[in-house]
Design a protein around this motif. Structure first.
Motif, PDB file in Angstrom:
ATOM      1  N   ARG A 186       0.852  -1.176   0.000  1.00 20.31           N
ATOM      2  CA  ARG A 186       0.000   0.000   0.000  1.00 20.31           C
ATOM      3  C   ARG A 186       0.895   1.236   0.000  1.00 20.31           C
ATOM      4  O   ARG A 186       1.867   1.314   0.768  1.00 20.31           O
ATOM      5  CB  ARG A 186      -0.932   0.022   1.210  1.00 20.31           C
ATOM      6  N   VAL A 187       0.575   2.174  -0.871  1.00 16.81           N
ATOM      7  CA  VAL A 187       1.329   3.428  -0.963  1.00 16.81           C
ATOM      8  C   VAL A 187       0.632   4.435  -0.055  1.00 16.81           C
ATOM      9  O   VAL A 187      -0.539   4.775  -0.271  1.00 16.81           O
ATOM     10  CB  VAL A 187       1.388   3.940  -2.410  1.00 16.81           C
ATOM     11  N   VAL A 188       1.355   4.909   0.974  1.00 15.24           N
ATOM     12  CA  VAL A 188       0.729   5.764   1.981  1.00 15.24           C
ATOM     13  C   VAL A 188       1.576   7.010   2.236  1.00 15.24           C
ATOM     14  O   VAL A 188       2.791   7.015   2.039  1.00 15.24           O
ATOM     15  CB  VAL A 188       0.524   5.002   3.315  1.00 15.24           C
ATOM     16  N   ALA A 189       0.908   8.049   2.682  1.00 19.60           N
ATOM     17  CA  ALA A 189       1.568   9.282   3.108  1.00 19.60           C
ATOM     18  C   ALA A 189       1.095   9.592   4.524  1.00 19.60           C
ATOM     19  O   ALA A 189      -0.044   9.290   4.893  1.00 19.60           O
ATOM     20  CB  ALA A 189       1.239  10.431   2.162  1.00 19.60           C
ATOM     21  N   ILE A 190       1.974  10.190   5.322  1.00 18.13           N
ATOM     22  CA  ILE A 190       1.691  10.443   6.724  1.00 18.13           C
ATOM     23  C   ILE A 190       1.741  11.944   7.012  1.00 18.13           C
ATOM     24  O   ILE A 190       2.562  12.681   6.458  1.00 18.13           O
ATOM     25  CB  ILE A 190       2.735   9.732   7.623  1.00 18.13           C
ATOM     26  N   ALA A 191       0.849  12.401   7.895  1.00 14.80           N
ATOM     27  CA  ALA A 191       0.880  13.776   8.408  1.00 14.80           C
ATOM     28  C   ALA A 191       0.600  13.709   9.912  1.00 14.80           C
ATOM     29  O   ALA A 191      -0.145  12.841  10.373  1.00 14.80           O
ATOM     30  CB  ALA A 191      -0.154  14.641   7.710  1.00 14.80           C
ATOM     31  N   LYS A 192       1.215  14.604  10.671  1.00 17.21           N
ATOM     32  CA  LYS A 192       1.061  14.569  12.124  1.00 17.21           C
ATOM     33  C   LYS A 192       0.599  15.924  12.661  1.00 17.21           C
ATOM     34  O   LYS A 192       1.022  16.971  12.174  1.00 17.21           O
ATOM     35  CB  LYS A 192       2.385  14.182  12.791  1.00 17.21           C
ATOM     36  N   ILE A 193      -0.280  15.867  13.672  1.00 14.61           N
ATOM     37  CA  ILE A 193      -0.656  17.058  14.421  1.00 14.61           C
ATOM     38  C   ILE A 193       0.354  17.156  15.559  1.00 14.61           C
ATOM     39  O   ILE A 193       0.401  16.304  16.442  1.00 14.61           O
ATOM     40  CB  ILE A 193      -2.086  16.944  14.986  1.00 14.61           C
ATOM     41  N   ASP A 194       1.207  18.158  15.520  1.00 14.86           N
ATOM     42  CA  ASP A 194       2.352  18.244  16.420  1.00 14.86           C
ATOM     43  C   ASP A 194       1.909  18.436  17.865  1.00 14.86           C
ATOM     44  O   ASP A 194       1.332  19.462  18.234  1.00 14.86           O
ATOM     45  CB  ASP A 194       3.248  19.404  15.985  1.00 14.86           C
ATOM     46  N   LEU A 195       2.204  17.464  18.701  1.00 11.35           N
ATOM     47  CA  LEU A 195       1.823  17.525  20.106  1.00 11.35           C
ATOM     48  C   LEU A 195       2.602  18.610  20.844  1.00 11.35           C
ATOM     49  O   LEU A 195       2.044  19.314  21.700  1.00 11.35           O
ATOM     50  CB  LEU A 195       2.064  16.155  20.762  1.00 11.35           C
ATOM     51  N   ALA A 196       3.878  18.755  20.528  1.00 11.06           N
ATOM     52  CA  ALA A 196       4.703  19.740  21.234  1.00 11.06           C
ATOM     53  C   ALA A 196       4.134  21.149  21.084  1.00 11.06           C
ATOM     54  O   ALA A 196       4.100  21.934  22.051  1.00 11.06           O
ATOM     55  CB  ALA A 196       6.141  19.683  20.708  1.00 11.06           C
ATOM     56  N   LYS A 556     -12.467   3.026  -2.522  1.00 11.36           N
ATOM     57  CA  LYS A 556     -12.364   4.357  -3.111  1.00 11.36           C
ATOM     58  C   LYS A 556     -11.079   5.007  -2.618  1.00 11.36           C
ATOM     59  O   LYS A 556     -10.861   5.102  -1.411  1.00 11.36           O
ATOM     60  CB  LYS A 556     -13.587   5.201  -2.718  1.00 11.36           C
ATOM     61  N   LEU A 557     -10.246   5.434  -3.547  1.00 10.13           N
ATOM     62  CA  LEU A 557      -8.962   6.032  -3.191  1.00 10.13           C
ATOM     63  C   LEU A 557      -8.930   7.499  -3.603  1.00 10.13           C
ATOM     64  O   LEU A 557      -9.559   7.882  -4.615  1.00 10.13           O
ATOM     65  CB  LEU A 557      -7.818   5.272  -3.869  1.00 10.13           C
ATOM     66  N   PRO A 558      -8.231   8.364  -2.875  1.00  9.10           N
ATOM     67  CA  PRO A 558      -7.469   8.013  -1.676  1.00  9.10           C
ATOM     68  C   PRO A 558      -8.397   7.725  -0.492  1.00  9.10           C
ATOM     69  O   PRO A 558      -9.505   8.259  -0.418  1.00  9.10           O
ATOM     70  CB  PRO A 558      -6.607   9.249  -1.425  1.00  9.10           C
ATOM     71  N   ALA A 559      -7.902   6.877   0.422  1.00  8.66           N
ATOM     72  CA  ALA A 559      -8.629   6.569   1.656  1.00  8.66           C
ATOM     73  C   ALA A 559      -7.807   7.117   2.820  1.00  8.66           C
ATOM     74  O   ALA A 559      -6.577   7.238   2.730  1.00  8.66           O
ATOM     75  CB  ALA A 559      -8.824   5.064   1.797  1.00  8.66           C
ATOM     76  N   TYR A 560      -8.500   7.459   3.916  1.00 11.67           N
ATOM     77  CA  TYR A 560      -7.824   8.104   5.036  1.00 11.67           C
ATOM     78  C   TYR A 560      -8.104   7.357   6.342  1.00 11.67           C
ATOM     79  O   TYR A 560      -9.216   6.844   6.557  1.00 11.67           O
ATOM     80  CB  TYR A 560      -8.285   9.554   5.183  1.00 11.67           C
ATOM     81  N   VAL A 561      -7.104   7.304   7.197  1.00  9.71           N
ATOM     82  CA  VAL A 561      -7.279   6.784   8.550  1.00  9.71           C
ATOM     83  C   VAL A 561      -6.543   7.726   9.500  1.00  9.71           C
ATOM     84  O   VAL A 561      -5.649   8.480   9.099  1.00  9.71           O
ATOM     85  CB  VAL A 561      -6.733   5.353   8.724  1.00  9.71           C
ATOM     86  N   GLY A 562      -6.936   7.693  10.769  1.00 10.95           N
ATOM     87  CA  GLY A 562      -6.281   8.517  11.775  1.00 10.95           C
ATOM     88  C   GLY A 562      -6.157   7.762  13.079  1.00 10.95           C
ATOM     89  O   GLY A 562      -6.931   6.839  13.360  1.00 10.95           O
ATOM     90  N   MET A 563      -5.193   8.167  13.875  1.00  6.73           N
ATOM     91  CA  MET A 563      -4.950   7.443  15.127  1.00  6.73           C
ATOM     92  C   MET A 563      -4.354   8.385  16.171  1.00  6.73           C
ATOM     93  O   MET A 563      -3.443   9.169  15.887  1.00  6.73           O
ATOM     94  CB  MET A 563      -3.984   6.282  14.879  1.00  6.73           C
ATOM     95  N   ALA A 573      -3.134   9.358   8.048  1.00 11.72           N
ATOM     96  CA  ALA A 573      -2.500   8.568   6.993  1.00 11.72           C
ATOM     97  C   ALA A 573      -3.406   8.533   5.775  1.00 11.72           C
ATOM     98  O   ALA A 573      -4.634   8.380   5.892  1.00 11.72           O
ATOM     99  CB  ALA A 573      -2.219   7.154   7.482  1.00 11.72           C
ATOM    100  N   ARG A 574      -2.791   8.709   4.593  1.00 12.77           N
ATOM    101  CA  ARG A 574      -3.526   8.694   3.326  1.00 12.77           C
ATOM    102  C   ARG A 574      -3.073   7.510   2.498  1.00 12.77           C
ATOM    103  O   ARG A 574      -1.874   7.310   2.291  1.00 12.77           O
ATOM    104  CB  ARG A 574      -3.246   9.991   2.570  1.00 12.77           C
ATOM    105  N   ILE A 575      -4.008   6.674   2.050  1.00 12.59           N
ATOM    106  CA  ILE A 575      -3.695   5.523   1.200  1.00 12.59           C
ATOM    107  C   ILE A 575      -3.961   5.923  -0.244  1.00 12.59           C
ATOM    108  O   ILE A 575      -5.096   6.202  -0.630  1.00 12.59           O
ATOM    109  CB  ILE A 575      -4.552   4.299   1.577  1.00 12.59           C
ATOM    110  N   ASP A 576      -2.886   5.959  -1.055  1.00 15.96           N
ATOM    111  CA  ASP A 576      -3.014   6.392  -2.448  1.00 15.96           C
ATOM    112  C   ASP A 576      -3.187   5.236  -3.417  1.00 15.96           C
ATOM    113  O   ASP A 576      -3.805   5.391  -4.478  1.00 15.96           O
ATOM    114  CB  ASP A 576      -1.767   7.183  -2.866  1.00 15.96           C
TER     115      ASP A 576
END
Length: 629
Positions: A186-196, A556-563, A573-576
């Motif tokens: 799976r081809v994925v891209a990651i983005a983060k909400i910065d906790l600091a 259906k792509l892109p698909a998104y998940v969060g954690m 995370a985005r699944i392309d």
């Protein structure tokens, strides 16, 4: 390579480790009836004596000691739950032994003799040597009777368990599905909400701090603390006191020359025509005739040995390599095969050699001569060995004196330090109930906070903290348990609440972004470059997020998940793209089928054991209540 080589290596490992699983040529009955009458458990009327349990406990202790090394905690085996687990293991061994005998499985004396005689550790000049055998066992605290009883039991149980754990079923379709799932990319891209950043923005009021302090008083309790000093005695601490003479080094080298070098090894290839040991005579003759036909072809074109091995050899482990078995020394192959190999010259081809596996045609490919190292090459190694031995002897000599000195002169550690030519060291502050870490294992901590040490200001006893390592401590300052004040705890509480608020804000923002992305909105997001991952290969991405990525609906792509992530805040995370394995190759299918068979076999064995326990009459005694500290 043919199976016997693997089995022989496994047997050697069993012998050298003297494993706890119950393994007679010199009287099994006498062994069974020399143990104490006191029993801790019974399996179908057969008693498990306290002595048998203590033997199993000690062997497990030695095994963990060897694996843990400096981190070994001797107090682990004082715990009732650990003792119960070991007793459960002994009960299972007796249960399996009884089931094997009930099934009619046997291990003949001939099998025992052949197996034990074939172990290199029991041989001298390539032949079984009774003195070497008894010496090796004695070094492990075992008699031949005990060892042979264990070997026989182990072989019986292996016959029984192998019928289950080696016969699991693996459907090809299931293996193919698992391959496809395991190999899916799976081809994925990651983005983060910065906790600091969220923590920096969070504000905490004095009222919140006070409220938290009042609602969580247990978090601000300070347990008893003791500042200690200590003296340690160990083999390592004595090494610097040992002087090794040149004469000792030379004498050791002369007496152990055979240890310093390599034994001769030979590289051979073979063509194997298999035949079962108990096959009918007609089948044996047919196999022999086929082997003779192959031998004739080999003699006509010796240079094509490898090609002929690939064509005719029935050894699945070596045929694909042209019969090449690699380099090996004496004691690693079945004897007829080994004798033939070591009788050949490089490049020579044997006649037919018969073993329990069938008929072999052997070609000696190369000889790697043995080599003895010069004294100058191994001087440091020898010196280290002698130094270690002298230090161990000195430790054995001083250990009791050290313990007595600590006890008899209990108002100071200085006499004990002078005895071992060491120093009294500062151990810093210890807390009652803190996690046990070397050298402060559970026994040491219990001793430090005992009434005798705290109130009567005496030394602790000399306590084993590791193999061949003792420690005695003394309390120099003591602080009873207390509770921190609000002013003392304010800064810590503020940091804790800021983090909580920051995490809540990061999660809230992350969920909001995820919801908008799933609705198809164009949301400005700092995505990192996309990467291709599989279930097993996912650099920089945690296992829990990987599970969610491969569970996600990708229709259906892109698909998104969060954690939510307590350390990083919130991860999007985005699944392309999803890439399926086009075709399952035979090698992968076979590997997965083997894993499935193993898992199914283990489940079959577990189910069998569970049923056997239900049918069995098993009683176990509890360990004394005073041990449950």
């Amino acid at each position: 390579m043919f199976d016997f080589v693997h089995e022989r290596k496994r047997l050697v490992q069993i012998v050298l480790a003297l494993i706890v699983l119950p393994f007679a040529l010199w009287g099994v009955d006498s062994y069974r009836h020399t143990v104490s009458d006191a029993s801790l458990a019974q399996v179908n009327g057969e008693k498990i004596s306290s002595q048998e349990f203590e033997n199993a406990l000690e062997q497990q202790r030695q095994r963990i000691r060897e694996m843990a090394g400096q981190n070994f905690d001797a107090t682990l085996f004082d715990k009732p739950e650990v003792k119960k687990t070991i007793l459960e293991g002994v009960v299972t061994q007796h249960l399996l032994d009884g089931e094997a005998r009930k099934t009619g499985l046997v291990v003949s004396d001939e099998q025992m003799v052949q197996l034990i005689a074939s172990v290199a550790a029991f041989q001298k000049d390539g032949k079984f040597d009774k003195t070497s055998y008894e010496t090796a066992l004695r070094s492990q605290g075992m008699t031949p009777e005990m060892f042979e009883h264990k070997v026989r039991q182990d072989l019986l149980m292996r016959q029984l368990t192998a019928a289950y754990n080696q016969n699991g079923y693996a459907a090809e379709a299931v293996a193919d599905n698992l391959v496809r799932l395991g190999e899916q990319q799976r081809v994925v891209a990651i983005a983060k909400i910065d906790l600091a950043e969220m923590i920096k923005q969070s504000k905490v009021s004095d009222a919140e701090i006070k409220d938290y302090f009042e609602k969580n008083p247990q978090q601000f309790q300070i347990p008893d603390r003791a500042k200690v000093e200590y003296v340690a005695l160990s083999v390592e601490s004595l090494l610097s006191q040992v002087v090794v003479s040149e004469a000792e080094i030379k004498s050791y080298f002369d007496e152990h020359t055979g240890e310093f070098g390599t034994k001769e090894q030979r590289q051979a290839a073979h063509i194997l025509i298999t035949i079962a040991k108990d096959a009918p005579e007609a089948d044996k003759q047919a196999a022999k005739a086929k082997a003779e036909q192959v031998l004739q072809q080999v003699k006509q074109t010796p240079a094509k040995f490898a090609e002929l091995a690939k064509q005719y050899s029935q050894d699945p482990g070596s045929a694909a390599q042209g019969g090449d078995l690699g380099f090996f020394g004496r004691g690693m192959m079945v004897k007829p095969f080994e004798d033939a190999v070591f009788a050949l010259k490089a490049g020579e081809i044997s006649g037919l050699v018969q073993s329990d596996f069938g008929f072999h045609i052997i070609k000696l490919l190369a000889v790697k001569p043995g080599k003895v190292q010069a004294l100058s090459e191994v001087r440091k190694l020898i010196e280290a060995r002698i130094r270690q031995q002298h230090a161990a002897d000195k430790f054995a000599e001083l250990a009791e004196k050290f313990s007595n000195t600590v006890y008899e002169q209990s108002d100071s550690l200085k006499p004990a330090a002078e005895l071992v030519k060491g120093t009294v060291q500062s151990g810093g502050w210890l807390s009652k109930g803190q996690a046990a870490t070397l050298p402060w294992n559970e026994k040491v901590l219990q001793a430090v906070f005992s009434e005798d040490v705290l109130k009567n200001k005496r030394n602790t006893a000399a306590i084993e903290i590791a193999p061949n390592a003792l420690l005695a401590a003394r309390v120099t300052e003591y602080q009873p348990a207390t509770t921190r004040s609000l002013s003392e705890a304010t800064q810590d509480i503020r940091g804790l609440l800021q983090r909580q608020h920051g995490l809540q804000a990061a999660v809230q923002q992350g969920k909001s972004l995820l919801d908008r992305l799933n609705r198809g909105e164009k949301v400005p997001t700092a995505w990192k470059p996309a990467q291709t991952i599989t279930r097993s290969q996912h650099p920089g991405i945690g296992q829990e997020l990987v599970r969610q990525l491969f569970r996600a609906d990708t229709s259906k792509l892109p698909a998104y998940v969060g954690m939510e992530d307590e350390q990083q805040g919130y991860i999007l995370a985005r699944i392309d793209q999803v890439q399926q394995t086009a075709q399952v190759d035979d090698v992968k299918r076979a590997r997965y089928q083997q894993q499935i068979r193993q898992m199914v076999g283990e489940e079959l064995l577990a189910a069998y054991l569970a049923d056997a326990r239900k049918r069995a009459d098993i009683t176990m005694k509890d360990f004394p209540a005073e041990e449950k500290r």
